[in-house]
Motif scaffolding. Structure first.
Motif, PDB file in Angstrom:
ATOM      1  N   GLU A 269       0.737  -1.285   0.464  1.00  0.00           N
ATOM      2  CA  GLU A 269      -0.141   0.075   0.313  1.00  0.00           C
ATOM      3  C   GLU A 269       0.769   1.138   0.195  1.00  0.00           C
ATOM      4  OE1 GLU A 269      -2.555  -0.797   3.391  1.00  0.00           O
ATOM      5  OE2 GLU A 269      -4.058  -1.985   2.311  1.00  0.00           O
ATOM      6  N   ASN A 270       0.051   2.118  -0.353  1.00  0.00           N
ATOM      7  CA  ASN A 270       0.891   3.662  -0.469  1.00  0.00           C
ATOM      8  C   ASN A 270       2.249   3.857  -1.298  1.00  0.00           C
ATOM      9  OD1 ASN A 270      -1.322   4.579   1.920  1.00  0.00           O
ATOM     10  ND2 ASN A 270       0.335   3.471   3.153  1.00  0.00           N
ATOM     11  N   LEU A 271       2.442   2.785  -2.099  1.00  0.00           N
ATOM     12  CA  LEU A 271       3.079   3.109  -3.225  1.00  0.00           C
ATOM     13  C   LEU A 271       2.830   4.936  -3.740  1.00  0.00           C
ATOM     14  CD1 LEU A 271       3.335  -0.170  -4.839  1.00  0.00           C
ATOM     15  CD2 LEU A 271       4.888   0.527  -3.437  1.00  0.00           C
ATOM     16  N   THR A 272       4.752   4.341  -4.414  1.00  0.00           N
ATOM     17  CA  THR A 272       4.513   5.825  -4.975  1.00  0.00           C
ATOM     18  C   THR A 272       5.567   5.831  -6.526  1.00  0.00           C
ATOM     19  OG1 THR A 272       6.072   7.155  -4.348  1.00  0.00           O
ATOM     20  CG2 THR A 272       4.136   7.967  -3.236  1.00  0.00           C
ATOM     21  N   THR A 273       5.558   6.943  -7.502  1.00  0.00           N
ATOM     22  CA  THR A 273       6.420   6.332  -8.725  1.00  0.00           C
ATOM     23  C   THR A 273       7.544   6.020  -8.228  1.00  0.00           C
ATOM     24  OG1 THR A 273       4.731   8.099  -9.830  1.00  0.00           O
ATOM     25  CG2 THR A 273       6.681   7.167 -11.305  1.00  0.00           C
TER      26      THR A 273
ATOM     27  N   ALA B 157       8.321  15.653  -7.522  1.00  0.00           N
ATOM     28  CA  ALA B 157       8.099  15.535  -5.687  1.00  0.00           C
ATOM     29  C   ALA B 157       7.296  14.022  -5.039  1.00  0.00           C
ATOM     30  CB  ALA B 157       7.997  16.821  -4.744  1.00  0.00           C
ATOM     31  N   GLY B 158       7.340  13.965  -4.446  1.00  0.00           N
ATOM     32  CA  GLY B 158       7.062  12.730  -3.843  1.00  0.00           C
ATOM     33  C   GLY B 158       6.967  11.422  -4.595  1.00  0.00           C
ATOM     34  N   LEU B 159       8.348  11.269  -4.893  1.00  0.00           N
ATOM     35  CA  LEU B 159       8.763   9.960  -5.748  1.00  0.00           C
ATOM     36  C   LEU B 159       9.244   8.916  -4.640  1.00  0.00           C
ATOM     37  CD1 LEU B 159       9.992  11.291  -8.797  1.00  0.00           C
ATOM     38  CD2 LEU B 159       8.114  10.830  -8.643  1.00  0.00           C
ATOM     39  N   THR B 160       9.238   7.439  -5.084  1.00  0.00           N
ATOM     40  CA  THR B 160      10.272   6.896  -4.393  1.00  0.00           C
ATOM     41  C   THR B 160      11.574   6.503  -4.800  1.00  0.00           C
ATOM     42  OG1 THR B 160       8.180   5.648  -3.423  1.00  0.00           O
ATOM     43  CG2 THR B 160      10.523   4.232  -2.968  1.00  0.00           C
TER      44      THR B 160
ATOM     45  N   ASP C 188      14.870  16.027   0.884  1.00  0.00           N
ATOM     46  CA  ASP C 188      14.118  16.969   1.784  1.00  0.00           C
ATOM     47  C   ASP C 188      13.576  17.656   0.741  1.00  0.00           C
ATOM     48  OD1 ASP C 188      15.192  16.255   4.349  1.00  0.00           O
ATOM     49  OD2 ASP C 188      17.404  17.377   3.798  1.00  0.00           O
ATOM     50  N   LYS C 189      13.879  17.528  -0.677  1.00  0.00           N
ATOM     51  CA  LYS C 189      12.882  17.115  -1.276  1.00  0.00           C
ATOM     52  C   LYS C 189      11.223  16.555  -1.472  1.00  0.00           C
ATOM     53  CE  LYS C 189      13.908  18.138  -6.147  1.00  0.00           C
ATOM     54  NZ  LYS C 189      15.017  18.161  -6.932  1.00  0.00           N
ATOM     55  N   GLY C 190      10.736  16.134  -0.903  1.00  0.00           N
ATOM     56  CA  GLY C 190       9.635  15.491  -0.127  1.00  0.00           C
ATOM     57  C   GLY C 190       9.470  13.729  -0.791  1.00  0.00           C
ATOM     58  N   ASN C 191      10.467  13.582  -0.973  1.00  0.00           N
ATOM     59  CA  ASN C 191      10.767  12.207  -1.136  1.00  0.00           C
ATOM     60  C   ASN C 191      10.806  11.046  -0.068  1.00  0.00           C
ATOM     61  OD1 ASN C 191      10.401  12.933  -4.402  1.00  0.00           O
ATOM     62  ND2 ASN C 191      12.515  13.533  -4.444  1.00  0.00           N
TER      63      ASN C 191
ATOM     64  N   ASN D 176      25.989  10.973   0.832  1.00  0.00           N
ATOM     65  CA  ASN D 176      24.668  11.200   2.690  1.00  0.00           C
ATOM     66  C   ASN D 176      24.287  12.537   1.955  1.00  0.00           C
ATOM     67  OD1 ASN D 176      25.624   8.223   3.356  1.00  0.00           O
ATOM     68  ND2 ASN D 176      26.848   9.318   4.888  1.00  0.00           N
ATOM     69  N   GLU D 177      24.698  13.526   1.605  1.00  0.00           N
ATOM     70  CA  GLU D 177      24.311  14.604   1.142  1.00  0.00           C
ATOM     71  C   GLU D 177      23.140  14.863   0.194  1.00  0.00           C
ATOM     72  OE1 GLU D 177      26.969  17.529   0.346  1.00  0.00           O
ATOM     73  OE2 GLU D 177      28.847  16.980   2.571  1.00  0.00           O
ATOM     74  N   LEU D 178      23.505  13.428  -1.304  1.00  0.00           N
ATOM     75  CA  LEU D 178      22.687  13.463  -2.407  1.00  0.00           C
ATOM     76  C   LEU D 178      21.767  12.810  -1.076  1.00  0.00           C
ATOM     77  CD1 LEU D 178      25.172  12.324  -4.875  1.00  0.00           C
ATOM     78  CD2 LEU D 178      23.925  14.372  -4.803  1.00  0.00           C
ATOM     79  N   LEU D 179      21.531  12.070  -0.931  1.00  0.00           N
ATOM     80  CA  LEU D 179      20.048  11.676  -0.657  1.00  0.00           C
ATOM     81  C   LEU D 179      19.726  11.809   0.403  1.00  0.00           C
ATOM     82  CD1 LEU D 179      22.240   7.511   0.203  1.00  0.00           C
ATOM     83  CD2 LEU D 179      20.928   7.928  -1.105  1.00  0.00           C
TER      84      LEU D 179
END
Length: 598
Positions: A49-53, A331-334, A361-364, A353-356
């Protein structure tokens, strides 16, 4: 997601979550589009459940053919082409009249006509192709496809233009030219089953047309290896490796042409683009500069846009894949990563780590399969899979924070608590293998002596030249060395670990000796295969416009063999029983030398 190798991390993240997210995303498209997309089978899960792109950044090598470069992969090269097409001037200070395509080495308008935009000139080496002491009848042509009696050989030997019994060394200049570059007229060729006519074509012209005027990377490894034995390669003398024709290279911005831009390190090119201040050109230069700054930010500022992607290390490739997503406004991707720290120097793990964090932080949502403690430590939530590997794994043994994991009674927790010990005694080397004056990619006339008989670690920050030194310069100097790289195992859908390791034949012979049956009976690719599933163990039903459905074969119950084959036993176990054994149990079961580790 943490846990020992083989515990089931990838099965959860990639084979279950990622596959279902891709499958549901594809189901939102029309049937016409879905038919063009990869088909994903519904994973074996009751509910997800609750999957995103999903955006999957895996460990697969970037690869690419001979025309793929850092510039084309990151989409920076098209911006640079547009910049030169719109604002470049010729050497006589006239505005360029060339279109964007004229600056592409992948377009006939822009590519160098002599190397077809590859930057490399590959030429037939006649000293390798011909044994001049022999005649055509004696096998003077050494290329395997042109052996005595072959249709190609008949073009020259049966043409009537040359004496096939005369040694090549005794040919006149005219005869040698006829052999190598002759044209015109017909030759009758004979095979076992037919007879036909073809145009006469010189040996050199024919070899070059069929084997060199094409992308060698598209050929099979075996075919390419054979061809490479008869050629010499180097930088194209016409374009000097720039890949482009003279018209494109004549266009400049502030004295530099597009090849100069492409050969500069990304960090230096970023500074050059800062100097493009003409109002009309500035927005395009800024867009290119922004993309380049992302590459610099992840520690790849030493790369050049003309660097072939096939030459990138695993760590470099994975970070470049990440760059492509950092500029996205979505935003909102997985985002799903497969051990992104592999191949990275400890200094570069901090950048990773900064990239991750930036993606999160962009909402993913960011899912990472990882072993590196420095990456695990930044996770907001950790899922530890185990307790062991294979049949001993497949369970969730811990969920929580990094601090809690360090205290957990799992193998991962124990490993995090365990301190490293320094080796006190070092084995003396038995000799050395040398590399002299290597200058591949980032290497600057490097000479090194690698000791033999000991374990040698080659270290350095990402991009320092480790892969270039070992996989490039060292392997070229010592081609007999066994090279174990990160590339995927080239195998068919019928390949298994036991067949890949070369143990299937001795195993079949062992069953044949024990039971008196024919050895071919114990192969699911031969006489012993289940007739219903043809030895696959599963039946894949392809449905038009629908996802495929895979089911266990109802006849053999997924065991691949005919029932009568399974009646033959070795110490109480059938061939299917043996193949289903975990490796650690198989070591205990077998006492035969042919199957035991050496």
């Amino acid at each position: 997601f943490t846990g020992v190798s083989g515990s089931g991390k990838s099965s959860i993240v990639f084979d279950t979550v990622a596959v279902e997210a891709q499958r549901q995303l594809n189901s939102t498209f029309s049937w016409y589009i879905r038919n063009q997309l990869p088909k994903y089978e519904r994973p074996q899960a009751e509910a997800i459940e609750n999957l995103t792109t999903p955006v999957i950044v895996d460990q697969k090598p970037v690869g690419g053919n001979a025309r793929s470069t850092v510039g084309t992969m990151t989409d920076v090269q098209p911006m640079i082409r547009a910049l030169f097409a719109r604002f470049g001037t010729t050497t006589d200070k006239k505005p360029s009249s060339l279109g964007v395509s004229a600056f592409s080495f992948n377009d006939p308008q822009g590519m160098c006509p002599d190397c077809d935009g590859l930057g490399q000139s590959i030429a037939l080496d006649l000293d390798k192709m011909l044994d001049r002491s022999k005649s055509l009848d004696d096998g003077a042509v050494l290329f395997p496809e042109y052996k005595v009696g072959s249709p190609d050989w008949q073009i020259w030997a049966k043409s009537g233009r040359l004496d096939p019994a005369k040694p090549i060394a005794e040919y006149s200049a005219e005869e040698l030219d006829t052999l190598l570059r002759g044209t015109g007229g017909k030759v009758t060729l004979k095979t076992k089953s037919t007879e036909f006519q073809t145009n006469y074509e010189g040996l050199a012209d024919r070899f070059e047309r069929l084997n060199l005027k094409r992308d060698l990377s598209a050929l099979s490894d075996r075919k390419r290896e054979v061809i490479e034995r008869f050629v010499t390669d180097g930088v194209c003398p016409s374009c000097r490796g720039a890949r482009l024709n003279a018209a494109a290279l004549d266009v400049r911005i502030d004295g530099k042409n597009i090849a100069d831009y492409s050969s500069m390190e990304v960090r230096d090119l970023t500074e050059v683009l800062t100097g493009v201040t003409e109002p009309a050109a500035a927005p395009l230069a800024k867009a290119a500069r922004t993309a380049l700054e992302r590459i610099v930010s992840i520690g790849l500022g030493y790369l050049t846009l003309d660097r072939p992607t096939a030459d990138l290390s695993g760590g470099e490739g994975q970070r470049l894949k990440m760059v492509r997503h950092l500029g996205s406004g979505l935003a909102g991707l997985t985002y799903i990563f497969d051990e992104p720290s592999i191949g990275l120097h400890p200094r570069d793990v901090g950048r990773l780590n900064e990239l991750l964090r930036a993606l999160r932080d962009k909402g993913n949502t960011v899912l990472v399969v990882e072993h590196d403690p420095d990456v695990i430590e930044i996770a907001d939530h950790i899922v530890d899979v185990g307790p062991g590997a294979g049949v001993h794994g497949g369970e969730i043994v811990f969920e929580g924070s990094f601090a809690e994991l360090r205290k957990a009674k799992t193998r991962t927790g124990e490993a995090l608590r365990r301190g490293a010990r320094v080796k006190e005694e070092v084995r003396p080397p038995t000799g050395e293998l040398t590399v002299e004056n290597a200058d591949l990619h980032n290497l600057k006339q490097v000479s090194v002596a690698v000791p033999t008989g000991v374990l040698t670690a080659v270290t350095g920050v990402a991009g320092s030249g480790k892969s270039s030194l070992i996989s490039g310069a060292f392997m070229e100097a010592h081609p007999d060395a066994v090279f174990v790289d990160q590339s995927a195992i080239a195998a068919s859908s019928r390949s298994t670990p036991v067949s890949y390791l070369g143990l299937m034949d001795p195993l079949r012979k062992l069953f044949a000796k024990e039971t008196g049956a024919n050895a071919s009976l114990f192969s699911f690719n031969s006489k012993g295969s289940c007739e219903e599933c043809q030895g696959r163990g599963v039946i894949i039903t392809e449905l038009a416009f629908m996802d495929p459905v895979t089911t266990h074969c109802g006849v053999c119950e997924g065991r691949r063999f005919k029932p009568e084959v399974l009646e033959h036993k070795l110490r109480g176990k059938s061939i299917a029983d043996v193949l289903e054994l975990p490796a650690d149990e198989a070591v205990e079961f077998f006492t035969e030398k042919a199957l035991l580790p050496k």
